[in-house]
Design a protein around this motif. Sequence first.
Motif, PDB file in Angstrom:
ATOM      1  N   HIS A 110       0.818  -1.211   0.000  1.00 35.97           N
ATOM      2  CA  HIS A 110       0.000   0.000   0.000  1.00 35.97           C
ATOM      3  C   HIS A 110       0.851   1.260   0.000  1.00 35.97           C
ATOM      4  O   HIS A 110       0.323   2.360  -0.219  1.00 35.97           O
ATOM      5  N   THR A 111       2.138   1.150   0.278  1.00 34.82           N
ATOM      6  CA  THR A 111       2.986   2.338   0.393  1.00 34.82           C
ATOM      7  C   THR A 111       3.569   2.775  -0.942  1.00 34.82           C
ATOM      8  O   THR A 111       4.087   3.881  -1.065  1.00 34.82           O
ATOM      9  N   ARG A 112       3.500   1.930  -1.942  1.00 32.00           N
ATOM     10  CA  ARG A 112       4.015   2.251  -3.278  1.00 32.00           C
ATOM     11  C   ARG A 112       2.847   2.507  -4.236  1.00 32.00           C
ATOM     12  O   ARG A 112       1.756   1.987  -4.044  1.00 32.00           O
ATOM     13  N   PRO A 113       3.083   3.280  -5.281  1.00 32.48           N
ATOM     14  CA  PRO A 113       2.015   3.472  -6.283  1.00 32.48           C
ATOM     15  C   PRO A 113       1.678   2.169  -6.996  1.00 32.48           C
ATOM     16  O   PRO A 113       2.556   1.338  -7.239  1.00 32.48           O
ATOM     17  N   TRP A 114       0.396   1.987  -7.307  1.00 31.97           N
ATOM     18  CA  TRP A 114      -0.035   0.962  -8.234  1.00 31.97           C
ATOM     19  C   TRP A 114      -0.203   1.653  -9.594  1.00 31.97           C
ATOM     20  O   TRP A 114      -0.518   2.852  -9.655  1.00 31.97           O
ATOM     21  N   THR A 115      -0.026   0.944 -10.672  1.00 29.29           N
ATOM     22  CA  THR A 115      -0.063   1.568 -11.996  1.00 29.29           C
ATOM     23  C   THR A 115      -1.163   0.964 -12.860  1.00 29.29           C
ATOM     24  O   THR A 115      -1.255  -0.261 -12.976  1.00 29.29           O
ATOM     25  N   VAL A 116      -1.974   1.831 -13.455  1.00 33.57           N
ATOM     26  CA  VAL A 116      -2.953   1.380 -14.441  1.00 33.57           C
ATOM     27  C   VAL A 116      -2.487   1.800 -15.831  1.00 33.57           C
ATOM     28  O   VAL A 116      -1.979   2.908 -16.026  1.00 33.57           O
ATOM     29  N   ASP A 117      -2.649   0.913 -16.771  1.00 35.27           N
ATOM     30  CA  ASP A 117      -2.247   1.132 -18.158  1.00 35.27           C
ATOM     31  C   ASP A 117      -3.353   0.531 -19.013  1.00 35.27           C
ATOM     32  O   ASP A 117      -3.540  -0.688 -19.015  1.00 35.27           O
ATOM     33  N   PHE A 118      -4.096   1.379 -19.737  1.00 34.29           N
ATOM     34  CA  PHE A 118      -5.244   0.859 -20.483  1.00 34.29           C
ATOM     35  C   PHE A 118      -5.596   1.764 -21.651  1.00 34.29           C
ATOM     36  O   PHE A 118      -5.131   2.898 -21.747  1.00 34.29           O
ATOM     37  N   TRP A 119      -6.416   1.225 -22.544  1.00 35.56           N
ATOM     38  CA  TRP A 119      -6.981   2.053 -23.603  1.00 35.56           C
ATOM     39  C   TRP A 119      -8.488   1.856 -23.640  1.00 35.56           C
ATOM     40  O   TRP A 119      -9.009   0.830 -23.214  1.00 35.56           O
ATOM     41  N   MET A 120      -9.161   2.876 -24.125  1.00 36.46           N
ATOM     42  CA  MET A 120     -10.607   2.838 -24.319  1.00 36.46           C
ATOM     43  C   MET A 120     -10.863   3.269 -25.757  1.00 36.46           C
ATOM     44  O   MET A 120     -10.347   4.298 -26.211  1.00 36.46           O
ATOM     45  N   GLY A 121     -11.625   2.477 -26.481  1.00 35.31           N
ATOM     46  CA  GLY A 121     -11.826   2.798 -27.887  1.00 35.31           C
ATOM     47  C   GLY A 121     -12.935   1.969 -28.510  1.00 35.31           C
ATOM     48  O   GLY A 121     -13.782   1.419 -27.818  1.00 35.31           O
TER      49      GLY A 121
END
Length: 281
Positions: free
Chosen positions: A248-259
């Motif tokens: 919980h102390t580190r960033p989580w990363t989202v990587d996505f596209w919408m199309g």
Amino acid sequence: MSTPELTLEFAGWFIARLATDPDPTDEPRGVSGSTFALAGEPDLDRIIVLKDPSPAIVRSHMPPIGVTVTRATAAGAEVPALHGAAVDLLGDPVFENRNFILTFAGREPIVPFHLEITGPGLRLEREMVMWSGHPDTPVHHIPRDELEKFGGRIYRTDPEMVLAETGIGDPYESRVKRRDLLVSDLAGETDPVRVAGLRKRIRELDIAVANPQDERVINLTALEEFNFPLTGRAVADGEALGDLVPDHTRPWTVDFWMGGWDADLLCGYLKGSLTVPLRDA
């Protein structure tokens, strides 16, 4: 030494009932753009719906709406207990562009962005913190450079990638076939409200059929890409995680596209991943 990570890949169809230019962002029915609320439907609300849509906003010939985890891995090993988990965005999220006032085209953020992934024995949540140190600032008061850190990186057409996911072989031919389906539906419809809605959809598809370069066709091959960290409140629990302990102390990363935007159905396709750093149990 690299940090061990849990990666959850997800994909599926979403609904976003929004007005399009030149209509203002808050136009409730649609007047001059390419999207409209039909007779018998509620007003356009801009909310991005990833699961369990109200029947009132589901249109005929719409694909099944729902975004789910398609693959999960940790340190290169499959985590099958997480497959099929439901992906959702909480808090009635919307694309915040406001007719290009807040950001340039294709650079708008989704506000709020509160990601939730749930399934049997699983709950993962993490929120986006858009402007660190200014948590209560209204989105229209946040500087553009801060907004764009969490907005789309680019808006582009990529027919090969988008069509491979949506299953649409030929965007133009799909408009022709949809129009033909609706004409057939209209021939057997007697309810005056549904008749009005079908006629409106057919008129809009007539525009696409008359011009293969119309946005109602081209947007079926377009996508907007996002990649940003989630640093807000986090939740990670459930026996499905096993020995995996999200950090919980580190960033989580989202990587996505919408199309793959379908103006007739007010829906599109979403595909991406969430990367969660892990710590020792």
